[in-house]
Scaffold this motif. Sequence first.
Motif, PDB file in Angstrom:
ATOM      1  N   ALA A 156       0.773  -1.210  -0.372  1.00 10.69           N
ATOM      2  CA  ALA A 156       0.108   0.087  -0.145  1.00 10.69           C
ATOM      3  C   ALA A 156       0.842   1.250  -0.167  1.00 10.69           C
ATOM      4  CB  ALA A 156      -0.980   0.034   1.193  1.00 10.69           C
ATOM      5  N   GLY A 157       1.937   1.096   1.077  1.00  9.58           N
ATOM      6  CA  GLY A 157       3.098   2.767   1.212  1.00  9.58           C
ATOM      7  C   GLY A 157       3.395   2.994  -0.344  1.00  9.58           C
ATOM      8  N   ALA A 158       4.556   1.646  -0.829  1.00 13.10           N
ATOM      9  CA  ALA A 158       4.939   2.157  -1.722  1.00 13.10           C
ATOM     10  C   ALA A 158       4.439   2.258  -3.242  1.00 13.10           C
ATOM     11  CB  ALA A 158       5.803   0.387  -2.266  1.00 13.10           C
ATOM     12  N   GLY A 159       2.953   1.435  -3.002  1.00 16.33           N
ATOM     13  CA  GLY A 159       2.146   1.788  -4.408  1.00 16.33           C
ATOM     14  C   GLY A 159       1.687   2.839  -4.528  1.00 16.33           C
ATOM     15  N   TRP A 160       0.875   3.842  -3.474  1.00 18.64           N
ATOM     16  CA  TRP A 160       0.728   4.837  -3.142  1.00 18.64           C
ATOM     17  C   TRP A 160       2.092   5.718  -3.335  1.00 18.64           C
ATOM     18  CZ3 TRP A 160       1.961   8.854   0.702  1.00 18.64           C
ATOM     19  CH2 TRP A 160       0.825  10.026   0.568  1.00 18.64           C
ATOM     20  N   VAL A 161       2.992   5.415  -3.701  1.00 15.59           N
ATOM     21  CA  VAL A 161       3.946   6.491  -3.639  1.00 15.59           C
ATOM     22  C   VAL A 161       4.586   6.618  -5.702  1.00 15.59           C
ATOM     23  CG1 VAL A 161       6.921   6.880  -3.612  1.00 15.59           C
ATOM     24  CG2 VAL A 161       5.127   6.769  -1.110  1.00 15.59           C
ATOM     25  N   GLY A 162       4.065   5.107  -5.705  1.00 15.92           N
ATOM     26  CA  GLY A 162       4.067   4.549  -7.006  1.00 15.92           C
ATOM     27  C   GLY A 162       3.634   5.023  -7.995  1.00 15.92           C
ATOM     28  N   PHE A 163       2.417   5.778  -7.742  1.00 14.57           N
ATOM     29  CA  PHE A 163       0.835   6.183  -8.755  1.00 14.57           C
ATOM     30  C   PHE A 163       0.840   7.254  -8.290  1.00 14.57           C
ATOM     31  CE2 PHE A 163      -1.619   3.892  -5.832  1.00 14.57           C
ATOM     32  CZ  PHE A 163      -3.204   4.967  -5.874  1.00 14.57           C
ATOM     33  N   ALA A 164       0.736   8.250  -7.024  1.00 14.94           N
ATOM     34  CA  ALA A 164       0.420   9.132  -6.863  1.00 14.94           C
ATOM     35  C   ALA A 164       1.471  10.426  -7.188  1.00 14.94           C
ATOM     36  CB  ALA A 164      -0.831   8.639  -5.608  1.00 14.94           C
ATOM     37  N   PHE A 165       2.285   9.800  -6.613  1.00 13.56           N
ATOM     38  CA  PHE A 165       3.360  11.562  -7.271  1.00 13.56           C
ATOM     39  C   PHE A 165       3.992  11.562  -8.605  1.00 13.56           C
ATOM     40  CE2 PHE A 165       2.625  10.499  -2.347  1.00 13.56           C
ATOM     41  CZ  PHE A 165       2.801  11.588  -1.882  1.00 13.56           C
ATOM     42  N   ASP A 166       4.060  12.896  -8.559  1.00 16.81           N
ATOM     43  CA  ASP A 166       5.646  12.330  -9.921  1.00 16.81           C
ATOM     44  C   ASP A 166       6.548  13.655  -9.430  1.00 16.81           C
ATOM     45  OD1 ASP A 166       3.910  12.878 -11.937  1.00 16.81           O
ATOM     46  OD2 ASP A 166       2.637  14.154 -11.232  1.00 16.81           O
ATOM     47  N   LEU A 167       7.614  12.167  -9.659  1.00 12.14           N
ATOM     48  CA  LEU A 167       8.744  13.047  -8.918  1.00 12.14           C
ATOM     49  C   LEU A 167      10.128  12.567 -10.062  1.00 12.14           C
ATOM     50  CD1 LEU A 167       8.644  10.812  -5.389  1.00 12.14           C
ATOM     51  CD2 LEU A 167       8.735  13.709  -6.176  1.00 12.14           C
ATOM     52  N   PRO A 168      11.331  12.526  -9.960  1.00 15.73           N
ATOM     53  CA  PRO A 168      12.410  13.077 -11.085  1.00 15.73           C
ATOM     54  C   PRO A 168      12.508  10.869 -11.422  1.00 15.73           C
ATOM     55  CG  PRO A 168      13.168  14.466 -10.117  1.00 15.73           C
ATOM     56  CD  PRO A 168      12.202  13.823  -8.934  1.00 15.73           C
ATOM     57  N   ALA A 169      13.042  10.563 -12.181  1.00 14.89           N
ATOM     58  CA  ALA A 169      13.433   9.036 -11.912  1.00 14.89           C
ATOM     59  C   ALA A 169      14.639   8.923 -11.584  1.00 14.89           C
ATOM     60  CB  ALA A 169      13.662   8.875 -13.779  1.00 14.89           C
ATOM     61  N   GLY A 170      14.425   8.022 -10.662  1.00 11.63           N
ATOM     62  CA  GLY A 170      15.587   7.435 -10.295  1.00 11.63           C
ATOM     63  C   GLY A 170      15.577   7.914  -8.176  1.00 11.63           C
ATOM     64  N   VAL A 171      14.891   8.874  -7.902  1.00  7.94           N
ATOM     65  CA  VAL A 171      14.329   9.781  -7.070  1.00  7.94           C
ATOM     66  C   VAL A 171      13.354   8.984  -6.333  1.00  7.94           C
ATOM     67  CG1 VAL A 171      14.074  11.450  -5.232  1.00  7.94           C
ATOM     68  CG2 VAL A 171      15.889  11.799  -7.113  1.00  7.94           C
ATOM     69  N   HIS A 172      12.146   8.646  -7.297  1.00  8.74           N
ATOM     70  CA  HIS A 172      10.871   8.492  -7.606  1.00  8.74           C
ATOM     71  C   HIS A 172      11.660   6.701  -6.547  1.00  8.74           C
ATOM     72  CE1 HIS A 172       6.297   7.823  -8.794  1.00  8.74           C
ATOM     73  NE2 HIS A 172       6.311   7.922  -7.671  1.00  8.74           N
ATOM     74  N   LEU A 173      11.571   5.894  -7.592  1.00  8.86           N
ATOM     75  CA  LEU A 173      11.996   4.807  -7.111  1.00  8.86           C
ATOM     76  C   LEU A 173      12.420   4.407  -5.598  1.00  8.86           C
ATOM     77  CD1 LEU A 173      11.887   1.157  -7.881  1.00  8.86           C
ATOM     78  CD2 LEU A 173      14.069   1.648  -9.349  1.00  8.86           C
ATOM     79  N   VAL A 174      13.743   5.039  -5.514  1.00  7.40           N
ATOM     80  CA  VAL A 174      14.162   5.288  -3.862  1.00  7.40           C
ATOM     81  C   VAL A 174      13.178   5.433  -3.213  1.00  7.40           C
ATOM     82  CG1 VAL A 174      16.093   6.318  -2.505  1.00  7.40           C
ATOM     83  CG2 VAL A 174      16.352   5.362  -4.880  1.00  7.40           C
ATOM     84  N   VAL A 175      12.214   6.630  -3.217  1.00  7.69           N
ATOM     85  CA  VAL A 175      11.326   6.787  -2.225  1.00  7.69           C
ATOM     86  C   VAL A 175      10.292   5.728  -2.421  1.00  7.69           C
ATOM     87  CG1 VAL A 175       9.726   8.819  -1.935  1.00  7.69           C
ATOM     88  CG2 VAL A 175      11.799   9.711  -2.632  1.00  7.69           C
ATOM     89  N   ALA A 176       9.388   5.512  -3.476  1.00  2.00           N
ATOM     90  CA  ALA A 176       8.756   4.504  -3.358  1.00  2.00           C
ATOM     91  C   ALA A 176       9.263   2.879  -2.485  1.00  2.00           C
ATOM     92  CB  ALA A 176       8.197   3.668  -5.040  1.00  2.00           C
ATOM     93  N   LEU A 177      10.752   2.872  -2.630  1.00  2.00           N
ATOM     94  CA  LEU A 177      11.030   1.467  -2.177  1.00  2.00           C
ATOM     95  C   LEU A 177      11.272   1.919  -0.501  1.00  2.00           C
ATOM     96  CD1 LEU A 177      14.355   0.332  -4.670  1.00  2.00           C
ATOM     97  CD2 LEU A 177      11.833  -0.572  -3.641  1.00  2.00           C
ATOM     98  N   VAL A 178      11.526   3.029  -0.110  1.00  2.00           N
ATOM     99  CA  VAL A 178      12.159   2.975   1.294  1.00  2.00           C
ATOM    100  C   VAL A 178      10.415   3.302   1.996  1.00  2.00           C
ATOM    101  CG1 VAL A 178      12.724   5.183   2.766  1.00  2.00           C
ATOM    102  CG2 VAL A 178      13.940   4.337   1.001  1.00  2.00           C
ATOM    103  N   VAL A 179       9.974   3.493   1.109  1.00  2.00           N
ATOM    104  CA  VAL A 179       7.863   3.954   1.788  1.00  2.00           C
ATOM    105  C   VAL A 179       7.758   2.321   1.892  1.00  2.00           C
ATOM    106  CG1 VAL A 179       6.025   4.713   1.147  1.00  2.00           C
ATOM    107  CG2 VAL A 179       7.493   6.056   1.815  1.00  2.00           C
ATOM    108  N   GLY A 180       7.438   2.178   1.269  1.00  2.00           N
ATOM    109  CA  GLY A 180       7.371   0.089   1.664  1.00  2.00           C
ATOM    110  C   GLY A 180       8.047  -0.301   2.625  1.00  2.00           C
ATOM    111  N   ILE A 181       9.368   0.032   2.792  1.00  2.72           N
ATOM    112  CA  ILE A 181      10.365  -1.060   3.848  1.00  2.72           C
ATOM    113  C   ILE A 181       9.791  -0.535   4.819  1.00  2.72           C
ATOM    114  CG2 ILE A 181      12.189  -1.166   4.745  1.00  2.72           C
ATOM    115  CD1 ILE A 181      13.687  -1.372   2.033  1.00  2.72           C
TER     116      ILE A 181
END
Length: 434
Positions: A156-181
């Motif tokens: 839920a956490g990683a998916g929400w960040v993955g589709f709801a936010f517009d972030l630069p490539a690389g940063v977006h993936l890292v933030v989604a992973l960190v939120v999921g963890i």
Amino acid sequence: MSGSTQPTTPVVTDAGGDDAAKVPDTRDSRWGDAFQRVVSGGWAVSLGAVVLAVLAGSIMIAFTDEGVQEASQYFFARPGDTLAAIGQAVGGAYAALFRGAVYDFRADDFATGIRPLTQSLTYATPLIAAGLGVALAFRAGMFNIGGLGQMLAAAAGAGWVGFAFDLPAGVHLVVALVVGILAGALWAGIAGVLKATTGAHEVIVTIMLNYVAFYLLSYLLATPGLLQAPGSANPKSPPMKDTAVLPDLLGARYALHLGFLLALVAVVVVWWLLNRSSAGFAFRAIGENPHAARVAGIHVPRTTVLAMVTSGALIGLAGATQVLGLITTGFGSDIDAGIGFDAITVALLGGSNPVGVLFASLLFGAFKAGGSAMQASQRIPIEIVLVVQSLIVLFIAAPPLVRAVFRLPQPDRKRPAPRRTSKKTQDTTTAVER
């Protein structure tokens, strides 16, 4: 003096003349001790459990095969036909399992033939991370059975960040992973805090948290404006944005993604944590004896919470890689895919050792990838693969049975250490023998 003489043990003479002590050659005993440790350790039991489970699966394949059933009707007249049918059924089933899990030797080229292996590694990726989380909890003396809830919270956490936010490539993936963890760590931390402060049993708490996470995610996915895809009536999220998707390792032709490398890094980190860090020593200490750990100065409640949080973080990594590995589709409440409970089996089979968890995850990933091929080409029920996995757990839970079948020695039986004997004692012993 004529007559037979008793053989004497080879000795090694220390420098110092005839008065120096002589020590029996311990090279043979060292090899024997090494062999003893190998066959009496947990690795031998795990391997024996896999072998017994595969043999039991072979019996089920033979009994469910139509050709074997037909040939067995005239077994006493032509027993060779029945044996040939059994060999063809079992051999064909496991050959199909190999083609679907490792290498398809019927493929036209190597690139196509190796695709099943990449699929097995993809299936094994979340199992590695989740199995490490369960194994770490085992080493700390806790049974984290809440992998389902922690994976759903992470998804839920990683998916929400993955589709709801517009972030630069690389940063977006890292933030989604960190939120999921962090979401997985937080969900497991609830059980850790309750156990440390109130003594609540982690098994009961984590089971209840599984239900809470499942129904909470189901509600979020069915509610517009939360996790549900806009304009959809199905309980499903929108697809992940391209900047949040785990990149492919071998190109778009294969399903293997960066999550596999992250899982391998997690294996190294957990090994170092358990074997080379003070926190890992504290985890193992409270797992062996919390009372002795408290006497040694370890803060048991704080270490308990930290162990559960770390366990949940690893399982959260599994949930995050499940979601962020999706390319064109969203996720539903079934994103766990049974991994939360399969991780328990992987941790048991791997002996709660990071390297063992890695190999056990690869085995189960191969079962999952090859089971579909076995069902499609040989019409073998996919449930047989599940039965084999369940039997592995059964045999792992009964080490005396595995040791009895394969005549493995008990782990506490050790070879006696060689004794140092002086020259005078050896001369006296030789004289008595003669």
